[in-house]
Design a protein around this motif. Structure first.
Motif, PDB file in Angstrom:
ATOM      1  N   ASN A 205       0.602  -1.038  -0.038  1.00 43.66           N
ATOM      2  CA  ASN A 205       0.077  -0.031   0.153  1.00 43.66           C
ATOM      3  C   ASN A 205       1.082   1.235  -0.022  1.00 43.66           C
ATOM      4  OD1 ASN A 205       0.685   0.651   2.656  1.00 43.66           O
ATOM      5  ND2 ASN A 205      -1.063  -0.685   3.511  1.00 43.66           N
ATOM      6  N   LEU A 206       0.195   2.419  -0.248  1.00 44.24           N
ATOM      7  CA  LEU A 206       0.889   3.562  -0.032  1.00 44.24           C
ATOM      8  C   LEU A 206       1.802   3.923   0.915  1.00 44.24           C
ATOM      9  CD1 LEU A 206      -0.353   6.744  -1.930  1.00 44.24           C
ATOM     10  CD2 LEU A 206       1.017   7.175   0.020  1.00 44.24           C
ATOM     11  N   LEU A 207       1.410   3.558   2.248  1.00 45.81           N
ATOM     12  CA  LEU A 207       2.147   3.984   3.478  1.00 45.81           C
ATOM     13  C   LEU A 207       3.360   2.915   3.454  1.00 45.81           C
ATOM     14  CD1 LEU A 207       1.738   5.316   5.936  1.00 45.81           C
ATOM     15  CD2 LEU A 207       0.616   3.477   6.999  1.00 45.81           C
ATOM     16  N   GLN A 208       3.258   1.980   2.766  1.00 45.89           N
ATOM     17  CA  GLN A 208       4.422   0.684   2.836  1.00 45.89           C
ATOM     18  C   GLN A 208       5.416   1.232   2.141  1.00 45.89           C
ATOM     19  OE1 GLN A 208       2.036  -2.530   1.928  1.00 45.89           O
ATOM     20  NE2 GLN A 208       2.178  -3.294   4.067  1.00 45.89           N
ATOM     21  N   ALA A 209       4.816   1.983   0.921  1.00 47.74           N
ATOM     22  CA  ALA A 209       5.686   2.495  -0.049  1.00 47.74           C
ATOM     23  C   ALA A 209       6.489   3.600   0.228  1.00 47.74           C
ATOM     24  CB  ALA A 209       5.054   2.910  -1.356  1.00 47.74           C
ATOM     25  N   VAL A 210       6.053   4.551   1.060  1.00 42.35           N
ATOM     26  CA  VAL A 210       6.580   5.391   1.826  1.00 42.35           C
ATOM     27  C   VAL A 210       7.840   5.108   2.742  1.00 42.35           C
ATOM     28  CG1 VAL A 210       6.474   7.588   3.435  1.00 42.35           C
ATOM     29  CG2 VAL A 210       4.700   7.201   1.703  1.00 42.35           C
ATOM     30  N   ASN A 211       7.420   4.174   3.764  1.00 43.79           N
ATOM     31  CA  ASN A 211       8.328   3.561   4.684  1.00 43.79           C
ATOM     32  C   ASN A 211       9.553   2.826   3.826  1.00 43.79           C
ATOM     33  OD1 ASN A 211       8.999   0.898   6.257  1.00 43.79           O
ATOM     34  ND2 ASN A 211       8.422   2.652   7.685  1.00 43.79           N
ATOM     35  N   GLN A 212       9.225   2.045   2.844  1.00 44.55           N
ATOM     36  CA  GLN A 212      10.150   1.546   1.937  1.00 44.55           C
ATOM     37  C   GLN A 212      11.116   2.467   1.579  1.00 44.55           C
ATOM     38  OE1 GLN A 212      10.315  -0.694  -1.779  1.00 44.55           O
ATOM     39  NE2 GLN A 212       9.792  -2.097  -0.475  1.00 44.55           N
ATOM     40  N   ALA A 213      10.568   3.706   0.853  1.00 46.25           N
ATOM     41  CA  ALA A 213      11.697   4.738   0.377  1.00 46.25           C
ATOM     42  C   ALA A 213      12.419   5.284   1.423  1.00 46.25           C
ATOM     43  CB  ALA A 213      10.699   5.645  -0.402  1.00 46.25           C
ATOM     44  N   LEU A 214      11.778   5.373   2.579  1.00 47.96           N
ATOM     45  CA  LEU A 214      12.850   6.205   3.804  1.00 47.96           C
ATOM     46  C   LEU A 214      13.905   5.034   4.012  1.00 47.96           C
ATOM     47  CD1 LEU A 214       9.969   7.772   5.769  1.00 47.96           C
ATOM     48  CD2 LEU A 214      11.469   8.822   4.485  1.00 47.96           C
ATOM     49  N   ASP A 215      13.453   4.007   4.305  1.00 47.06           N
ATOM     50  CA  ASP A 215      14.388   2.739   4.573  1.00 47.06           C
ATOM     51  C   ASP A 215      15.452   2.731   3.533  1.00 47.06           C
ATOM     52  OD1 ASP A 215      15.663   0.731   5.880  1.00 47.06           O
ATOM     53  OD2 ASP A 215      13.846  -0.730   5.266  1.00 47.06           O
ATOM     54  N   LEU A 216      15.142   2.699   2.439  1.00 48.66           N
ATOM     55  CA  LEU A 216      16.245   2.578   1.359  1.00 48.66           C
ATOM     56  C   LEU A 216      17.018   3.698   1.460  1.00 48.66           C
ATOM     57  CD1 LEU A 216      17.535   1.012  -0.881  1.00 48.66           C
ATOM     58  CD2 LEU A 216      15.507   1.968  -2.625  1.00 48.66           C
ATOM     59  N   ALA A 217      16.428   4.895   1.520  1.00 48.93           N
ATOM     60  CA  ALA A 217      17.314   6.076   1.492  1.00 48.93           C
ATOM     61  C   ALA A 217      18.111   6.247   2.667  1.00 48.93           C
ATOM     62  CB  ALA A 217      16.430   7.328   1.364  1.00 48.93           C
ATOM     63  N   MET A 218      17.695   5.898   3.705  1.00 51.92           N
ATOM     64  CA  MET A 218      18.636   6.050   5.107  1.00 51.92           C
ATOM     65  C   MET A 218      19.571   4.802   4.830  1.00 51.92           C
ATOM     66  SD  MET A 218      15.763   6.339   8.090  1.00 51.92           S
ATOM     67  CE  MET A 218      16.669   6.807   9.448  1.00 51.92           C
ATOM     68  N   ALA A 219      19.383   3.684   4.283  1.00 56.40           N
ATOM     69  CA  ALA A 219      20.318   2.692   4.084  1.00 56.40           C
ATOM     70  C   ALA A 219      21.452   2.960   3.231  1.00 56.40           C
ATOM     71  CB  ALA A 219      19.793   1.356   3.620  1.00 56.40           C
ATOM     72  N   ARG A 220      21.215   3.782   2.019  1.00 55.40           N
ATOM     73  CA  ARG A 220      22.084   4.347   1.169  1.00 55.40           C
ATOM     74  C   ARG A 220      22.975   5.495   1.542  1.00 55.40           C
ATOM     75  NH1 ARG A 220      18.673   4.486  -4.373  1.00 55.40           N
ATOM     76  NH2 ARG A 220      17.790   6.429  -3.221  1.00 55.40           N
TER      77      ARG A 220
END
Length: 325
Positions: free
Chosen positions: A5-20
């Motif tokens: 869902n859209l909320l999970q997509a936002v969370n995943q984008a933040l997770d990926l950006a923080m990991a990178r």
């Protein structure tokens, strides 16, 4: 491809950006261990620590002032304003500091790493303090970018791009779609372009233009119009500042008609700016006046929320009037 869902997509984008990039930090009211009121930052503090995902005091002006300072020092802060309705105490920081930081220094320093996330819009019985769509205030402000995603794939791709953008970005998230919008998301690292609209459906009789949660409204209205043999071209603007004039103009040149739909009030809304620009470029190609289907010029009502909203039935009626003008 992963379904989310859209909320999970936002969370995943933040997770990926923080990991990178260790310069990416998330903060706001209750965003730490609690994950924010909508849980958009759930799990990030546990994964990256309290120094990279943390709570702030309940002061929107302070949140954005702090974010400006961090961005000026080279961090990439993603600041959350809990509801778009609460962004007004931070208005001075955003329009007089964030937006002008680069300009006032002659490009010697900037806050280009700053992203301000905030849930906007109605449809959740939130009343007048939890339902507003204040994008028009900010599209008036040179120096900012304003983005609104319509679905999980757009939310992930646009948020990743916003975090990498050299300009400060306001990222308005349609809260009524947080869990309602579900779709397939490509988990590659590719961000989406920040200044281009997307034609999501080709058509020949009328161009329908919206963004965010109103894209679903357009699609429902277009289905009804199709039953009347009206062919609708549907465009998701995505970026409100800057907005993709070329794509919109090209579509209106083809169809000869335009309807703009947004949830915010009619007067002073983004639809007026779009209509003025389109008539300037397409005047001799227009077959009818440009239609605007928008929210009402009143505070957002709780008891009369359905009457207030620019829904698919109002949009369908406006399509028919415009095509039969």
């Amino acid at each position: 491809m992963t379904r989310m869902n859209l909320l999970q997509a936002v969370n995943q984008a933040l997770d990926l950006a923080m990991a990178r990039d260790e310069r990416v930090v998330c903060f706001g009211e209750d965003v730490g261990h609690f994950g924010g009121v909508f849980r958009a930052t759930s799990g990030l503090q546990d994964k990256y620590g309290k120094h990279r995902c943390f709570n702030t005091p309940l002061t929107e002006q302070g949140i954005i002032g702090f974010a400006n300072g961090m961005a000026a020092r080279g961090f990439k802060p993603v600041a959350e304003i809990q509801f778009a309705d609460y962004i007004y105490p931070a208005f001075d920081q955003i329009v007089n500091e964030t937006a002008k930081f680069r300009y006032r220094s002659g490009n010697q320093f900037d806050v280009g790493g700053l992203v301000i996330r905030t849930p906007y819009g109605g449809g959740i019985a939130g009343g007048h303090y939890h339902s507003q769509s204040p994008e028009a205030y900010f599209v008036h402000t040179a120096g900012l970018r304003v983005l609104v995603p319509r679905d999980p794939a757009q939310a992930r791709g646009l948020l990743l791009a916003a975090i990498e953008c050299p300009d400060p970005v306001l990222f308005f998230e349609p809260k009524r779609l947080y869990r309602a919008a579900v779709g397939e998301v490509d988990e590659g690292d590719d961000p989406l372009p920040l200044d281009r609209a997307e034609v999501v459906q080709e058509g020949s009789d009328i161009t329908l233009l919206a963004w965010g949660a109103q894209m679903e409204v357009l699609q429902k209205a277009a289905e009804l119009a199709g039953q009347q043999n009206i062919s609708c071209e549907i465009i998701d603007l995505r970026s409100l500042l800057p907005w993709d004039v070329e794509t919109v103009i090209g579509s209106v040149m083809k169809t000869g008609r335009l309807l703009v739909n947004h949830e915010a009030p009619l007067t002073g809304g983004m639809a007026g700016e779009i209509a003025a620009t389109v008539q300037e470029h397409c005047f001799l190609h227009l077959e009818s006046p440009i239609a605007r289907v928008c929210g009402l010029d009143t505070p957002y009502p709780l008891a009369l929320e359905k009457e207030y909203m620019a829904d698919h039935l109002k949009t369908f009626e406006a399509i028919v009037r415009t095509v039969n003008f």
